[in-house]
Design an enzyme around this catalytic site. Structure first.
Site, PDB file in Angstrom:
ATOM      1  N   ASP A  94       3.462  -0.019  -0.855  1.00  0.00           N
ATOM      2  CA  ASP A  94       2.376  -0.128  -1.829  1.00  0.00           C
ATOM      3  C   ASP A  94       2.250   1.218  -2.533  1.00  0.00           C
ATOM      4  O   ASP A  94       2.787   2.229  -2.077  1.00  0.00           O
ATOM      5  CB  ASP A  94       1.058  -0.467  -1.102  1.00  0.00           C
ATOM      6  CG  ASP A  94      -0.142  -0.474  -2.047  1.00  0.00           C
ATOM      7  OD1 ASP A  94      -0.036  -1.073  -3.130  1.00  0.00           O
ATOM      8  OD2 ASP A  94      -1.169   0.138  -1.716  1.00  0.00           O
ATOM      9  N   SER A  95       1.491   1.227  -3.624  1.00  0.00           N
ATOM     10  CA  SER A  95       1.227   2.475  -4.326  1.00  0.00           C
ATOM     11  C   SER A  95       0.393   3.421  -3.450  1.00  0.00           C
ATOM     12  O   SER A  95       0.318   4.613  -3.737  1.00  0.00           O
ATOM     13  CB  SER A  95       0.467   2.176  -5.614  1.00  0.00           C
ATOM     14  OG  SER A  95      -0.696   1.421  -5.309  1.00  0.00           O
ATOM     15  N   GLY A 108      -1.593   1.203 -11.213  1.00  0.00           N
ATOM     16  CA  GLY A 108      -2.250   0.274 -12.137  1.00  0.00           C
ATOM     17  C   GLY A 108      -2.453   0.782 -13.544  1.00  0.00           C
ATOM     18  O   GLY A 108      -2.735   0.014 -14.459  1.00  0.00           O
ATOM     19  N   CYS A 150       2.043  -4.781  -3.225  1.00  0.00           N
ATOM     20  CA  CYS A 150       1.264  -4.192  -4.315  1.00  0.00           C
ATOM     21  C   CYS A 150       1.412  -5.143  -5.497  1.00  0.00           C
ATOM     22  O   CYS A 150       2.539  -5.484  -5.886  1.00  0.00           O
ATOM     23  CB  CYS A 150       1.843  -2.823  -4.661  1.00  0.00           C
ATOM     24  SG  CYS A 150       1.133  -2.041  -6.120  1.00  0.00           S
ATOM     25  N   THR A 153       0.647  -4.615  -8.631  1.00  0.00           N
ATOM     26  CA  THR A 153       1.155  -3.940  -9.823  1.00  0.00           C
ATOM     27  C   THR A 153       2.677  -3.773  -9.741  1.00  0.00           C
ATOM     28  O   THR A 153       3.399  -4.076 -10.694  1.00  0.00           O
ATOM     29  CB  THR A 153       0.466  -2.569  -9.986  1.00  0.00           C
ATOM     30  OG1 THR A 153      -0.951  -2.768  -9.936  1.00  0.00           O
ATOM     31  CG2 THR A 153       0.839  -1.915 -11.281  1.00  0.00           C
ATOM     32  N   GLU A 181     -12.445   2.319  -2.388  1.00  0.00           N
ATOM     33  CA  GLU A 181     -11.997   3.537  -1.684  1.00  0.00           C
ATOM     34  C   GLU A 181     -13.170   4.411  -1.258  1.00  0.00           C
ATOM     35  O   GLU A 181     -13.070   5.175  -0.311  1.00  0.00           O
ATOM     36  CB  GLU A 181     -10.981   4.309  -2.536  1.00  0.00           C
ATOM     37  CG  GLU A 181      -9.704   3.502  -2.647  1.00  0.00           C
ATOM     38  CD  GLU A 181      -8.469   4.305  -2.999  1.00  0.00           C
ATOM     39  OE1 GLU A 181      -8.589   5.519  -3.228  1.00  0.00           O
ATOM     40  OE2 GLU A 181      -7.389   3.687  -3.052  1.00  0.00           O
ATOM     41  N   CYS A 238      -5.129  -7.846  -6.689  1.00  0.00           N
ATOM     42  CA  CYS A 238      -4.997  -6.407  -6.411  1.00  0.00           C
ATOM     43  C   CYS A 238      -5.291  -6.234  -4.924  1.00  0.00           C
ATOM     44  O   CYS A 238      -6.207  -6.867  -4.381  1.00  0.00           O
ATOM     45  CB  CYS A 238      -5.989  -5.614  -7.257  1.00  0.00           C
ATOM     46  SG  CYS A 238      -6.056  -3.864  -6.817  1.00  0.00           S
ATOM     47  N   HIS A 274      -6.732  -4.072  -3.202  1.00  0.00           N
ATOM     48  CA  HIS A 274      -8.030  -3.560  -2.754  1.00  0.00           C
ATOM     49  C   HIS A 274      -9.114  -4.640  -2.731  1.00  0.00           C
ATOM     50  O   HIS A 274     -10.104  -4.515  -2.041  1.00  0.00           O
ATOM     51  CB  HIS A 274      -8.527  -2.449  -3.688  1.00  0.00           C
ATOM     52  CG  HIS A 274      -7.841  -1.134  -3.495  1.00  0.00           C
ATOM     53  ND1 HIS A 274      -6.488  -0.972  -3.642  1.00  0.00           N
ATOM     54  CD2 HIS A 274      -8.325   0.089  -3.169  1.00  0.00           C
ATOM     55  CE1 HIS A 274      -6.180   0.288  -3.424  1.00  0.00           C
ATOM     56  NE2 HIS A 274      -7.279   0.956  -3.135  1.00  0.00           N
TER      57      HIS A 274
HETATM   58  N1  DGL Z   1      -2.024  -1.546  -5.012  1.00  0.00           N
HETATM   59  C1  DGL Z   1      -2.390  -1.742  -6.384  1.00  0.00           C
HETATM   60  C2  DGL Z   1      -2.321  -3.227  -6.741  1.00  0.00           C
HETATM   61  O1  DGL Z   1      -2.311  -4.104  -5.889  1.00  0.00           O
HETATM   62  C3  DGL Z   1      -3.778  -1.175  -6.690  1.00  0.00           C
HETATM   63  C4  DGL Z   1      -3.855   0.337  -6.735  1.00  0.00           C
HETATM   64  C5  DGL Z   1      -3.019   0.957  -7.853  1.00  0.00           C
HETATM   65  O2  DGL Z   1      -3.401   0.879  -9.025  1.00  0.00           O
HETATM   66  O3  DGL Z   1      -1.982   1.533  -7.536  1.00  0.00           O
HETATM   67  O4  DGL Z   1      -2.227  -3.555  -7.890  1.00  0.00           O
END
Ligand code: DGL
Length: 261
Positions: free
Chosen positions: A7-8, A40, A70, A72, A149, A180, A182
């Site tokens: 993931d990011s 994102g 992730c 994105t 967060e 997303c 989160h």
């Molecule tokens: N993990 C990213 C997503 O699911 C969200 C956080 C980001 O923007 O990197 O899109």
């Protein structure tokens, strides 16, 4: 056999949590690109480059399949990753689209995610592949990530943010995809405000898809084997990852290794 999950940053832990429920005996390497988060707001070129670097790192760990945990990176880079690398790689969007199609009664589906995910139109594309008649209403909700967060998961402030983004969806859609990583942490708050909307978290179905892929490829470990631990790698902020990670994973994160790509 082991699995790579990336993931990011920290959000992919909501996907890892679901994978652990379905596949507790598999060895997993989790990679969070915490130095370069958020994806994102970034361009497709950059997201593809970062994702490629992470997959190359995970391949050195000898993983037999990879989950792009992730939205994105799935939206912007999954197609390219699948073209470059030979091992099974799955993202979260197809599973999310399929679940939403199986959930909706009126064919009107809402999708929320980062700006990059929403602008990519990937969810709409996938939903229409399952049912061309479905109507998709999309919205980027950039304030959700920092709220989560900060641990602001309920109360006046987050309710106000939710309403600002989602009030015009109400009355239209009957199903909402949390596009997303989160957003599952806001599921409770969203359902309280819109009790008639069914909420889809793509992570659950992604975990089941992963299990199928491992089975098909005979990558699955003997289920009788004991619970395997997860190895965590991040590109920055080990301590913050551990601290906030517990909220996402609902499990302790004992050790995290710092990696320079
Ligand atoms: N993990 C990213 C997503 O699911 C969200 C956080 C980001 O923007 O990197 O899109």
């Amino acid at each position: 056999m082991s699995i790579g999950v990336f993931d990011s940053g920290i959000g992919g832990l909501t996907v890892l949590k679901e994978i652990r429920k379905v596949l507790p005996n598999e060895k997993i390497y989790y990679f969070g690109d915490t130095a370069r988060v958020p994806y994102g707001e970034k361009t497709k070129e950059l997201i593809i480059r970062y994702s490629k670097e992470i997959v190359e790192f995970l391949l050195e760990k000898d993983v037999s399949a990879i989950v792009v945990a992730c939205n994105t990176a799935t939206a912007l880079a999954l197609k390219e990753l699948k073209e470059i690398f030979k091992i099974p790689i799955i993202g979260v969007i197809e599973a999310g689209a399929r679940t939403a199609i199986n959930t909706t009664k009126n064919g009107k589906i809402g999708v929320i995610g980062t700006k990059a995910t929403i602008n990519s139109e990937k969810y709409t594309e996938e939903i229409k592949l399952f049912n061309a008649e479905a109507e998709v209403f999309q919205k980027a909700c950039p304030l959700f990530v920092p709220a989560v967060e900060e641990g602001i998961l309920n109360g006046k402030l987050v309710n106000q943010i939710i309403k600002t983004y989602l009030d015009d969806f109400n009355e239209k859609i009957d199903t909402l995809i949390l596009g997303c990583t989160h957003y599952p942490l806001l599921k409770e708050a969203i359902s309280k405000i819109y009790p008639n909307i069914k909420i889809v978290d793509p992570a659950k179905e992604t975990a089941l898809d992963l299990k199928e892929i491992l089975k098909e490829n005979k990558f699955l470990k003997n289920d009788a084997q004991k619970n395997e631990e997860v190895k965590y790698y991040v590109t920055d902020g080990k301590e913050k990852f551990k601290e906030i990670g517990i909220m996402f994973l609902e499990e302790n994160i004992p050790t995290v290794e710092l990696i320079k790509l």
